[in-house]
Design an enzyme around this catalytic site. Structure first.
Site, PDB file in Angstrom:
ATOM      1  N   ASP A 186       0.834  -1.078   0.024  1.00 45.97           N
ATOM      2  CA  ASP A 186      -0.149   0.074  -0.094  1.00 45.97           C
ATOM      3  C   ASP A 186       0.944   1.336  -0.087  1.00 45.97           C
ATOM      4  O   ASP A 186       2.078   1.074  -0.032  1.00 45.97           O
ATOM      5  CB  ASP A 186      -0.868   0.046   1.205  1.00 45.97           C
ATOM      6  CG  ASP A 186      -2.209   0.699   0.675  1.00 45.97           C
ATOM      7  OD1 ASP A 186      -2.212   1.736   0.276  1.00 45.97           O
ATOM      8  OD2 ASP A 186      -3.362  -0.053   0.986  1.00 45.97           O
ATOM      9  N   HIS A 204      -2.543   2.981  -4.844  1.00 45.55           N
ATOM     10  CA  HIS A 204      -1.957   2.774  -3.483  1.00 45.55           C
ATOM     11  C   HIS A 204      -0.631   2.239  -3.517  1.00 45.55           C
ATOM     12  O   HIS A 204      -0.497   1.219  -3.039  1.00 45.55           O
ATOM     13  CB  HIS A 204      -2.853   1.541  -2.842  1.00 45.55           C
ATOM     14  CG  HIS A 204      -4.183   1.947  -2.354  1.00 45.55           C
ATOM     15  ND1 HIS A 204      -4.638   2.363  -0.979  1.00 45.55           N
ATOM     16  CD2 HIS A 204      -5.395   2.199  -2.932  1.00 45.55           C
ATOM     17  CE1 HIS A 204      -5.619   2.870  -0.741  1.00 45.55           C
ATOM     18  NE2 HIS A 204      -6.310   2.593  -1.948  1.00 45.55           N
ATOM     19  N   GLU A 257      -9.789   2.526  -5.201  1.00 45.08           N
ATOM     20  CA  GLU A 257      -9.408   4.004  -5.040  1.00 45.08           C
ATOM     21  C   GLU A 257      -8.193   4.586  -5.819  1.00 45.08           C
ATOM     22  O   GLU A 257      -7.184   4.667  -5.085  1.00 45.08           O
ATOM     23  CB  GLU A 257      -9.229   4.140  -3.425  1.00 45.08           C
ATOM     24  CG  GLU A 257     -10.173   3.847  -2.486  1.00 45.08           C
ATOM     25  CD  GLU A 257      -9.979   3.945  -0.961  1.00 45.08           C
ATOM     26  OE1 GLU A 257     -10.900   4.330  -0.299  1.00 45.08           O
ATOM     27  OE2 GLU A 257      -8.821   3.688  -0.720  1.00 45.08           O
TER      28      GLU A 257
END
Ligand code: TNX
Length: 542
Positions: free
Chosen positions: A205, A278, A341
């Site tokens: 991440d 990410h 995202e």
């Protein structure tokens, strides 16, 4: 005559033996007969059938610390040993074909005066069965120290058991906070007891890259370490940091140990490398993967970095190289490639990305993410693997073989299943175990979201009404998420995971119409004794 044991039947007879069983997850059917079998000092385990030897050895290992018995494991056909494991199917290869796991995990247990007989078609069924056996034995069996005074008595009974769903998972984010190999193995053993069959490891991440990649050593050297970590909530201003470097990564040897530890329990590790967003930690290590103005270190606070991968051919090569090493380490069919995202601002601002989009005939950034994911999916498919991603992978168009993990809610999962794609439910409203679980939240350690109680998890049905009947088989199951922004110790991990994971385990195992929360709560009380024996720091509510 046996005593009919309808687990969720309100007129369940008040039989102390039955109550003492208190199985979580409940089993499909259980008939208890009068009489007890006592595990003798000289107990032996016999096994027959492919894959049974490994499960038999694991059972001996499980029983040893608390009983003090060094239980011999013998290959034998017949009735000599008092613990008998047999499986009828020659092949052990039924793991991780989610749709085929089903029959693999059924098993039967029969306990009578001759001992305990566990039978299954496949070794995976035996692996579930020995966990049920650990629940049937007095909870002291789970202690890590010898319990000399214990009476290892179990009632005569017959159990027939099988799971409702082939994907019964827990997820663990080791990127936001690193957990060591021992800690992960301990967690695997806790979920194994609850007959889960998958652990999804979120390995990368913005805040940390946790997997050694031999071809790109800087991923671990640079990407695994952030200089500091945000204190408090993401929204607090000013932002305060702890000035303590945090990090760590798993070597290939470490990952093999984790995979083997899980495989011995017939649990599949689903590795996740989150992309193209990410990815700040990777871009800090290899700036050429980014879109210019790249960061020099992994992110120190939470939320979503806008630094994402570019779509240069070299970046696709990087991704394939990395996934090659991932596939070499993780034998499971599913490889998770994130996809959640992804802020598109760097793509819309980049002349190179815009030029590449024109070359590819792609008109918007969502479709570009779709193209990117498809490249990876084709690569994985050419190696016999399946791509799974968060439901944002749908936004750019799905492709054959893709599996959707629906986290933004159920809508993505419903749409994907309806269109004929496999789905794993991970809806944040029900299955985010990083969210608070109790009111008032001010008395709880810092967490996320609004409380998701154990009851709410228990009530969750992974098959929403919106999925047409003939598509329901596309819902492979569900999993509980443990994002670790605010979870940094094993004790806190237990506290967030349990007893919600107990509730989820049962919701994924037994038939929908057999669920009964009041009955579950009654069984949870004694089950807490088991968690305590295992040293699990479960939340005290409900
Ligand atoms: C959303 S769920 C995320 C994670 C966070 C989590 C916190 C998902 C695919 N992305 O990056 O850790 O919320 O609850």
């Amino acid at each position: 005559m046996g005593v009919g044991y309808a687990l969720h039947n309100k007129v369940m007879p008040k039989n102390p033996q039955l109550q003492a069983l208190s199985l979580i997850p409940a089993v499909h059917s259980c008939i208890v007969h009068p009489g007890l079998f006592r595990l003798p000092v000289g107990a032996a385990i016999s096994y027959e059938g492919a894959g049974a030897a490994g499960v038999a050895a694991l059972l001996a290992d499980y029983l040893r610390p608390s009983t003090g018995f060094a239980i011999p494991v013998v290959e034998e056909v017949g009735r000599g040993a008092c613990l008998r494991l047999s499986c009828s199917t020659a092949s052990t290869a039924c793991e991780d074909q989610a749709d085929e796991d089903f029959p693999c995990e059924s098993y039967s247990i029969r306990i009578d005066s001759t001992g305990i007989a566990l039978t299954a078609d496949h070794a995976a069924g035996l692996a579930r069965g020995i966990q049920t056996l650990r629940l049937i034995l007095p909870s002291d069996i789970l202690c890590r120290e010898r319990r000399c005074a214990a009476d290892w008595a179990v009632p005569f009974l017959e159990i027939e058991d099988r799971p409702r769903f082939p994907w019964r998972g827990m997820h663990l984010d080791v990127a936001r906070h690193f957990f060591g190999v021992e800690e992960i193995c301990r967690f695997i053993d806790l979920i194994a007891l609850h007959r889960f069959n998958r652990l999804h490891l979120h390995l990368t991440d913005d805040q940390g890259w946790r997997i050694e990649i031999l071809k790109y050593p800087r991923l671990a050297e640079i990407g695994a370490w952030r200089p500091c970590t945000l204190i408090g909530t993401e929204s607090a201003r000013p932002r305060l940091y702890d000035n303590t470097p945090h990090g760590g990564f798993y070597t290939h040897g470490d990952l093999r140990r984790i995979v083997d530890f899980a495989a011995r329990r017939h649990i599949t590790i689903v590795p996740e490398l989150d992309m193209p967003g990410h990815m700040q930690a990777a871009i800090a290590a290899y700036p050429e993967l980014g879109n210019g103005h790249t960061p020099t270190e992994p992110r120190c606070h939470w939320g979503v970095s806008h630094h994402i991968l570019n779509v240069e051919p070299g970046t696709l090569t990087f991704v394939r190289d990395v996934l090659q090493e991932v596939m070499d380490l993780f034998p499971g069919k599913f490889i998770h490639v994130g996809g959640d995202e992804v802020p598109k601002v760097e793509w819309s601002d980049s002349r190179r990305v815009q030029k590449r989009m024109r070359e590819l005939g792609i008109h918007d950034e969502a479709a570009l993410q779709g193209w990117f994911t498809r490249q990876i999916g084709e690569f994985l498919a050419s190696h016999g693997r399946r791509l799974i991603g968060w439901d944002e992978i749908m936004d750019g168009g799905l492709f054959q073989g893709a599996t959707v993990m629906s986290w933004r809610g159920e809508a993505g999962g419903i749409a994907a299943a309806t269109a004929g794609y496999d789905v794993v439910m991970a809806a944040h409203q029900f299955l985010y175990f990083d969210f608070y679980q109790a009111d008032p939240v001010c008395e709880e350690p810092l967490a996320n979201g609004t409380p998701i109680t154990t009851g709410r998890v228990y009530a969750y049905d992974p098959v929403p009404a919106g999925v047409p009947e003939d598509k329901r088989h596309h819902i492979l199951g569900a999993q509980g998420q443990l994002w670790s922004e605010w979870i940094s110790t094993p004790e806190h991990l237990d506290y967030m995971a349990f007893p919600r994971a107990c509730a989820l385990a049962e919701a994924l195992w037994i038939a929908k119409d057999r669920k009964n929360f009041r009955d579950f709560l009654e069984r949870l009380r004694p089950h807490r004794g088991r968690l305590a024996a295992l040293g699990c720091n479960a939340h005290p509510q409900p």
